[in-house]
Design an enzyme around this catalytic site. Structure first.
Site, PDB file in Angstrom:
ATOM      1  N   SER A 163       0.838  -1.202   0.000  1.00  0.00           N
ATOM      2  CA  SER A 163       0.000   0.000   0.000  1.00  0.00           C
ATOM      3  C   SER A 163       0.876   1.257   0.000  1.00  0.00           C
ATOM      4  O   SER A 163       2.083   1.187   0.250  1.00  0.00           O
ATOM      5  CB  SER A 163      -0.918  -0.017   1.227  1.00  0.00           C
ATOM      6  N   GLU A 208       1.045   5.536   1.239  1.00  0.00           N
ATOM      7  CA  GLU A 208       0.490   6.574   2.117  1.00  0.00           C
ATOM      8  C   GLU A 208       0.735   7.974   1.540  1.00  0.00           C
ATOM      9  O   GLU A 208       1.811   8.257   1.017  1.00  0.00           O
ATOM     10  CB  GLU A 208       1.157   6.455   3.495  1.00  0.00           C
ATOM     11  N   ASP A 212       0.262  12.957  17.621  1.00  0.00           N
ATOM     12  CA  ASP A 212       1.154  13.837  18.394  1.00  0.00           C
ATOM     13  C   ASP A 212       0.693  15.257  18.200  1.00  0.00           C
ATOM     14  O   ASP A 212       0.628  15.732  17.062  1.00  0.00           O
ATOM     15  CB  ASP A 212       2.584  13.763  17.830  1.00  0.00           C
ATOM     16  N   PHE A 224      13.025  13.816  10.120  1.00  0.00           N
ATOM     17  CA  PHE A 224      11.925  12.887  10.422  1.00  0.00           C
ATOM     18  C   PHE A 224      12.361  11.847  11.449  1.00  0.00           C
ATOM     19  O   PHE A 224      11.633  11.513  12.370  1.00  0.00           O
ATOM     20  CB  PHE A 224      11.504  12.092   9.182  1.00  0.00           C
ATOM     21  N   HIS A 271       4.075  -0.906   3.492  1.00  0.00           N
ATOM     22  CA  HIS A 271       3.267   0.312   3.364  1.00  0.00           C
ATOM     23  C   HIS A 271       4.263   1.440   3.104  1.00  0.00           C
ATOM     24  O   HIS A 271       5.105   1.728   3.966  1.00  0.00           O
ATOM     25  CB  HIS A 271       2.504   0.527   4.679  1.00  0.00           C
TER      26      HIS A 271
HETATM   27  P1  FAD Z   1      -0.208   4.655  21.242  1.00  0.00           P
HETATM   28  O1  FAD Z   1      -0.273   3.264  20.744  1.00  0.00           O
HETATM   29  O2  FAD Z   1      -1.326   5.175  22.063  1.00  0.00           O
HETATM   30  O3  FAD Z   1       1.174   4.783  22.058  1.00  0.00           O
HETATM   31  C1  FAD Z   1       1.686   6.060  22.395  1.00  0.00           C
HETATM   32  C2  FAD Z   1       2.650   5.926  23.574  1.00  0.00           C
HETATM   33  O4  FAD Z   1       1.907   5.626  24.762  1.00  0.00           O
HETATM   34  C3  FAD Z   1       3.661   4.791  23.439  1.00  0.00           C
HETATM   35  O5  FAD Z   1       4.862   5.233  24.036  1.00  0.00           O
HETATM   36  C4  FAD Z   1       3.047   3.643  24.226  1.00  0.00           C
HETATM   37  O6  FAD Z   1       4.038   2.773  24.737  1.00  0.00           O
HETATM   38  C5  FAD Z   1       2.336   4.406  25.344  1.00  0.00           C
HETATM   39  N1  FAD Z   1       1.112   3.724  25.813  1.00  0.00           N
HETATM   40  C6  FAD Z   1       0.100   3.242  25.055  1.00  0.00           C
HETATM   41  N2  FAD Z   1      -0.871   2.734  25.851  1.00  0.00           N
HETATM   42  C7  FAD Z   1      -0.456   2.917  27.127  1.00  0.00           C
HETATM   43  C8  FAD Z   1      -1.020   2.627  28.403  1.00  0.00           C
HETATM   44  N3  FAD Z   1      -2.220   2.022  28.518  1.00  0.00           N
HETATM   45  N4  FAD Z   1      -0.320   2.983  29.516  1.00  0.00           N
HETATM   46  C9  FAD Z   1       0.876   3.594  29.411  1.00  0.00           C
HETATM   47  N5  FAD Z   1       1.462   3.895  28.224  1.00  0.00           N
HETATM   48  C10 FAD Z   1       0.805   3.566  27.111  1.00  0.00           C
HETATM   49  N6  FAD Z   1       0.612  10.748  13.532  1.00  0.00           N
HETATM   50  C11 FAD Z   1      -0.310  11.671  13.177  1.00  0.00           C
HETATM   51  O7  FAD Z   1      -0.465  12.683  13.877  1.00  0.00           O
HETATM   52  N7  FAD Z   1      -1.093  11.520  12.053  1.00  0.00           N
HETATM   53  C12 FAD Z   1      -0.995  10.427  11.258  1.00  0.00           C
HETATM   54  O8  FAD Z   1      -1.715  10.306  10.263  1.00  0.00           O
HETATM   55  C13 FAD Z   1      -0.043   9.419  11.617  1.00  0.00           C
HETATM   56  N8  FAD Z   1       0.086   8.276  10.890  1.00  0.00           N
HETATM   57  C14 FAD Z   1       0.951   7.296  11.326  1.00  0.00           C
HETATM   58  C15 FAD Z   1       0.994   6.078  10.604  1.00  0.00           C
HETATM   59  C16 FAD Z   1       1.846   5.057  11.014  1.00  0.00           C
HETATM   60  C17 FAD Z   1       1.848   3.767  10.241  1.00  0.00           C
HETATM   61  C18 FAD Z   1       2.699   5.245  12.144  1.00  0.00           C
HETATM   62  C19 FAD Z   1       3.655   4.170  12.570  1.00  0.00           C
HETATM   63  C20 FAD Z   1       2.655   6.440  12.846  1.00  0.00           C
HETATM   64  C21 FAD Z   1       1.777   7.471  12.464  1.00  0.00           C
HETATM   65  N9  FAD Z   1       1.673   8.667  13.177  1.00  0.00           N
HETATM   66  C22 FAD Z   1       0.761   9.622  12.785  1.00  0.00           C
HETATM   67  C23 FAD Z   1       2.544   8.922  14.339  1.00  0.00           C
HETATM   68  C24 FAD Z   1       1.865   8.532  15.669  1.00  0.00           C
HETATM   69  O9  FAD Z   1       0.687   9.282  15.859  1.00  0.00           O
HETATM   70  C25 FAD Z   1       2.859   8.806  16.794  1.00  0.00           C
HETATM   71  O10 FAD Z   1       3.912   7.886  16.723  1.00  0.00           O
HETATM   72  C26 FAD Z   1       2.276   8.899  18.185  1.00  0.00           C
HETATM   73  O11 FAD Z   1       3.299   9.413  19.054  1.00  0.00           O
HETATM   74  C27 FAD Z   1       1.848   7.564  18.784  1.00  0.00           C
HETATM   75  O12 FAD Z   1       0.735   7.087  18.198  1.00  0.00           O
HETATM   76  P2  FAD Z   1       0.262   5.573  18.489  1.00  0.00           P
HETATM   77  O13 FAD Z   1      -1.005   5.402  17.777  1.00  0.00           O
HETATM   78  O14 FAD Z   1       1.352   4.635  18.243  1.00  0.00           O
HETATM   79  O15 FAD Z   1      -0.005   5.709  20.085  1.00  0.00           O
END
Ligand code: FAD
Length: 286
Positions: free
Chosen positions: A12, A14, A106, A214, A264
């Site tokens: 895919s 992005e 973020d 990045f 991806h």
């Molecule tokens: P989470 O899975 O919630 O994790 C975030 C942090 O919190 C981690 O350090 C984790 O260890 C910790 N954590 C999670 N759950 C708990 C808990 N219950 N207790 C304590 N700690 C916990 N960002 C954007 O803004 N827009 C986008 O479109 C975007 N697309 C992305 C696409 C991909 C494929 C990837 C890999 C990243 C993308 N990001 C995007 C970046 C992403 O939003 C950041 O990396 C963000 O900091 C973490 O998102 P996450 O969904 O992994 O968060």
């Protein structure tokens, strides 16, 4: 790596939602070109806090219409209310979208990271499942080199498992240039009973400054041997493009050999760097 081998590999691309008319026209061309490769889907990023709410929605609709290929929005929960998220999720469902890349996101620095009603991506996965059951295929993020804010790899693996337990269908990794990081990550997941496809996020190498910027932000390691080469040719974009294509093609070959269930591509709205790697690997024929 055994559990990953049973999945049919999928590939895919992005995009990010463009801001200007020039950017919109360019993405039309790029998505048409990449659409000819018949990818499994396109995805469109989302600005945390809703800064691209309308643009992501519009870009998803237009890429899908231009290419006829399934297109998935990214959606993040940080900075958005439940009500805003609910509205958007149902709008996507009503518009025939059936895949979401589900994230925490973020916020820009200085705004903190816990604003919003849902704190983690696992909360958003659970919320979407509550709202729409099994309608969406939910992708989540995975970090073979550990999320930069995680307190330890074990804590990050638990956070990843929480997303899977909440109902994630598959994962896409942060990019990396180190096959072992992926192998050990997937093996650790297997030991924890995590069994979803963990597709590899691929960042083509085309520009020294952008890649370093990045990578510093997202915690991806650029190995020294790659860094020193692109650093010493920082202004020679032809060299970096050629070298980067070879490095990333080799990386992908090793990952396919290992049993990775797909790639991806983070295209940054450029067709050529991802397309040349795609063609080197004959991904349309896999
Ligand atoms: P989470 O899975 O919630 O994790 C975030 C942090 O919190 C981690 O350090 C984790 O260890 C910790 N954590 C999670 N759950 C708990 C808990 N219950 N207790 C304590 N700690 C916990 N960002 C954007 O803004 N827009 C986008 O479109 C975007 N697309 C992305 C696409 C991909 C494929 C990837 C890999 C990243 C993308 N990001 C995007 C970046 C992403 O939003 C950041 O990396 C963000 O900091 C973490 O998102 P996450 O969904 O992994 O968060």
């Amino acid at each position: 790596m055994e559990s990953q081998k049973k999945y049919t590999p999928r590939f895919s691309f992005e995009f990010f939602p463009p801001k200007t008319d020039v950017g919109i026209n360019k993405l039309k061309q790029v998505s048409e070109t990449l659409g000819q490769q018949n990818p499994a889907f396109f995805s469109v990023t989302y600005g945390a806090g809703g800064s691209t709410r309308d643009r992501t929605f519009e870009t998803v609709a237009s890429v899908k219409e231009i290419t006829g290929i399934a297109t998935a929005p990214h959606l993040s929960c940080v900075g958005d209310t439940r009500e805003q998220l609910r509205e958007l999720i149902h709008q996507y469902k009503d518009n025939g979208i059936n895949r979401i890349v589900t994230l925490r996101g973020d916020l820009p620095s200085g705004m903190g990271a816990s604003l919003g009603e849902l704190k983690y991506a696992s909360d958003l996965v659970a919320f979407i499942r509550e709202e729409t059951g099994d309608h969406f295929h939910l992708e989540v993020a995975a970090y073979p080199e550990m999320h930069p804010q995680a307190t330890s790899m074990d804590a990050d693996l638990k956070a990843f498992k929480a997303k899977v337990d909440a109902g994630a269908s598959s994962a896409i990794t942060q990019y990396f240039y180190n096959v072992d990081a992926y192998k050990f990550f997937v093996d650790s997941c297997e030991k924890m009973g995590i069994d979803i496809p963990i597709v590899v996020g691929i960042m083509p190498i085309t520009n020294h400054d952008k890649l370093m910027r990045f990578s510093n932000m997202c915690g991806a390691e650029v190995p020294r041997w790659i860094r020193t080469r692109i650093e010493s040719h920082a202004t020679d974009l032809d060299y970096i493009t050629k070298f980067g294509e070879e490095v990333v093609t080799n990386l992908c070959e090793q990952l396919l050999e290992l049993g990775a269930p797909g790639f991806h591509f983070y295209t940054l709205n450029q067709a050529e760097p991802s397309l040349s790697i795609w063609k080197n690997l004959n991904l349309s024929d896999i």
